[in-house]
Design a protein around this motif. Structure first.
Motif, PDB file in Angstrom:
ATOM      1  N   LYS A 194       0.814  -1.220   0.000  1.00  0.00           N
ATOM      2  CA  LYS A 194       0.000   0.000   0.000  1.00  0.00           C
ATOM      3  C   LYS A 194       0.849   1.273   0.000  1.00  0.00           C
ATOM      4  CE  LYS A 194      -3.257   2.669   2.811  1.00  0.00           C
ATOM      5  NZ  LYS A 194      -4.073   2.696   4.048  1.00  0.00           N
ATOM      6  N   LYS A 282      -7.522  -6.082  -1.425  1.00  0.00           N
ATOM      7  CA  LYS A 282      -7.147  -4.890  -0.667  1.00  0.00           C
ATOM      8  C   LYS A 282      -6.633  -3.785  -1.593  1.00  0.00           C
ATOM      9  CE  LYS A 282      -6.161  -7.002   3.835  1.00  0.00           C
ATOM     10  NZ  LYS A 282      -7.026  -6.078   4.615  1.00  0.00           N
ATOM     11  N   LYS A 285      -9.589  -2.258  -3.353  1.00  0.00           N
ATOM     12  CA  LYS A 285     -10.322  -1.387  -2.433  1.00  0.00           C
ATOM     13  C   LYS A 285      -9.622  -0.038  -2.294  1.00  0.00           C
ATOM     14  CE  LYS A 285     -12.292  -1.318   2.245  1.00  0.00           C
ATOM     15  NZ  LYS A 285     -12.424  -2.086   3.523  1.00  0.00           N
ATOM     16  N   GLU A 286      -8.290  -0.063  -2.247  1.00  0.00           N
ATOM     17  CA  GLU A 286      -7.530   1.188  -2.128  1.00  0.00           C
ATOM     18  C   GLU A 286      -7.654   2.022  -3.399  1.00  0.00           C
ATOM     19  OE1 GLU A 286      -5.394   3.943  -0.005  1.00  0.00           O
ATOM     20  OE2 GLU A 286      -6.221   2.026   0.697  1.00  0.00           O
ATOM     21  N   LYS A 289     -10.969   3.673  -3.341  1.00  0.00           N
ATOM     22  CA  LYS A 289     -10.968   4.766  -2.370  1.00  0.00           C
ATOM     23  C   LYS A 289     -10.283   6.010  -2.929  1.00  0.00           C
ATOM     24  CE  LYS A 289      -8.938   5.962   2.123  1.00  0.00           C
ATOM     25  NZ  LYS A 289      -8.080   5.457   3.231  1.00  0.00           N
ATOM     26  N   ILE A 290      -9.118   5.833  -3.532  1.00  0.00           N
ATOM     27  CA  ILE A 290      -8.372   6.975  -4.066  1.00  0.00           C
ATOM     28  C   ILE A 290      -9.108   7.593  -5.250  1.00  0.00           C
ATOM     29  CG2 ILE A 290      -6.245   7.606  -5.296  1.00  0.00           C
ATOM     30  CD1 ILE A 290      -4.754   5.705  -3.416  1.00  0.00           C
ATOM     31  N   GLY A 292     -12.162   7.902  -5.552  1.00  0.00           N
ATOM     32  CA  GLY A 292     -13.279   8.677  -5.033  1.00  0.00           C
ATOM     33  C   GLY A 292     -12.889   9.933  -4.283  1.00  0.00           C
ATOM     34  N   GLU A 293     -11.588  10.183  -4.129  1.00  0.00           N
ATOM     35  CA  GLU A 293     -11.157  11.380  -3.413  1.00  0.00           C
ATOM     36  C   GLU A 293     -11.475  12.640  -4.215  1.00  0.00           C
ATOM     37  OE1 GLU A 293      -7.400   9.406  -0.928  1.00  0.00           O
ATOM     38  OE2 GLU A 293      -7.020  10.614  -2.719  1.00  0.00           O
ATOM     39  N   ARG A 301     -11.119   9.165 -12.621  1.00  0.00           N
ATOM     40  CA  ARG A 301     -11.981   8.433 -11.688  1.00  0.00           C
ATOM     41  C   ARG A 301     -12.797   7.375 -12.430  1.00  0.00           C
ATOM     42  NH1 ARG A 301     -14.505  12.505  -9.681  1.00  0.00           N
ATOM     43  NH2 ARG A 301     -13.247  12.684  -7.787  1.00  0.00           N
ATOM     44  N   TYR A 305     -12.546   3.420 -11.795  1.00  0.00           N
ATOM     45  CA  TYR A 305     -13.757   2.681 -11.415  1.00  0.00           C
ATOM     46  C   TYR A 305     -14.019   1.537 -12.399  1.00  0.00           C
ATOM     47  CZ  TYR A 305     -15.371   6.041  -7.842  1.00  0.00           C
ATOM     48  OH  TYR A 305     -15.509   6.815  -6.714  1.00  0.00           O
ATOM     49  N   TRP A 308     -11.670  -1.225 -11.582  1.00  0.00           N
ATOM     50  CA  TRP A 308     -12.128  -1.898 -10.360  1.00  0.00           C
ATOM     51  C   TRP A 308     -13.273  -2.863 -10.674  1.00  0.00           C
ATOM     52  CZ3 TRP A 308     -16.952  -1.737  -8.005  1.00  0.00           C
ATOM     53  CH2 TRP A 308     -17.024  -2.274  -6.713  1.00  0.00           C
TER      54      TRP A 308
END
Length: 319
Positions: A194, A282, A285-286, A289-290, A292-293, A301, A305, A308
């Protein structure tokens, strides 16, 4: 010239000499000086001056074998410097100089500077491995790469795009090599993926250049995720035969990044290594998350996505 007199170490004119013998002697003195525990740390301002001389020392080198030897010798200095803090200062000077001078490198010299970057990336990983992935040093290393003027800064327009391109091309390969090399001498702590990958994820999410985001995704993020999938598949699983072939080159070959797959964790190097499927989930998921910042660009984005979703769907199909 002697190595014992001053922390300023005025070697610039010797490092950039047209005479190879003079340059070689200056590098030896520099290495001896930096590895001497009795010497004070070189101030940042002096380190920048020193690195300008080192940069042009490498500029003057010719013939492939000479260039390879010098690149390795310079990178190994990272591991001979007495303290890790001073080694990171040396690395900081390297990256600041590389970013500043990169656009001035002509086409005929570019390949050797690509090689120099590769050597320093590998040495940086071996330094962090030696320190058991101490979170303080990993964080400082990430700051060097991601701050303004760093090669992975997503908003600094002075950073040439070819630098993050090259880093994404070699980063995982050199990490895997460094892990393999270091594990020959002793057991090493699991590699925390990470913190090592977040600078790339954030660059992929925040950069204004769609080509950079796409390149990071295709040369770093997707190969890593594919290697996790390949390593977790059963040998007779025909559903993923194509994915294994793309990942390893041909059936039966060793998959990409075997050391990363075998001995990595997500965040804390003090924990045990995790299985590839767990690491993949994991990491995904990270990335989500990033992406979506608030700082992430809309086009990036959507691209992350989509990645993902594609990877999640592939995993669901394999269940």
């Amino acid at each position: 010239m002697t190595a014992s007199t001053s922390s300023a170490l005025p070697l610039g004119k010797y490092l950039a000499s047209t005479e190879k013998k003079t340059r070689d002697k200056a590098i030896k003195i520099l290495s001896t000086f930096l590895s001497d525990p009795s010497q004070d740390a070189i101030p940042r301002s002096e380190m920048i001056k020193l690195w300008k001389g080192i940069f042009y020392c490498f500029w003057m080198s010719d013939k492939p074998l000479v260039q390879q030897a010098l690149a390795s010798e310079l990178a190994e200095i990272v591991l001979t410097i007495t303290t890790t803090t001073s080694a990171l200062t040396f690395l900081s000077g390297f990256w600041e100089t590389i970013v500043r001078e990169w656009n001035g490198i002509d086409r005929l010299r570019m390949d050797k500077y690509y090689m120099l970057v590769r050597r320093f990336v590998n040495a940086s990983f071996r330094l962090l491995i030696r320190e058991d992935w101490d979170a303080r040093y990993v964080e400082e290393y990430n700051k060097i790469l991601s701050r303004e003027g760093g090669p992975l800064n997503p908003t600094d327009t002075r950073v040439p795009s070819s630098l993050p391109f090259h880093l994404s091309d070699i980063y995982l390969e050199e990490l895997d090599k460094a892990m393999k090399t270091s594990s020959k001498d002793s057991d090493i702590s699991p590699t925390p993926l990470k913190p090592l990958l977040i600078p790339f994820f954030r660059l992929a999410a925040r950069t204004n250049a769609s080509t950079t985001s796409k390149h990071l995704q295709s040369t770093l993020i997707q190969p890593l995720l594919s290697s996790f999938s390949s390593s977790s598949e059963e040998p007779g699983d025909l559903r993923s035969k194509k994915r294994r072939r793309l990942n390893s080159g041909s059936d039966g070959e060793e998959p990409l990044y075997p050391s990363i797959n075998a001995n990595s964790c997500f965040d804390e190097p003090t924990s045990s290594s995790l299985s590839c499927p767990v690491l993949k989930q994991k990491i995904l998921k990270e990335i989500f998350k990033i992406a979506g910042e608030p700082e992430s660009r809309d086009s990036n984005r959507r691209r992350l996505y989509a990645l993902w979703k594609e990877e999640k769907d592939d995993d669901d199909d394999d269940v």
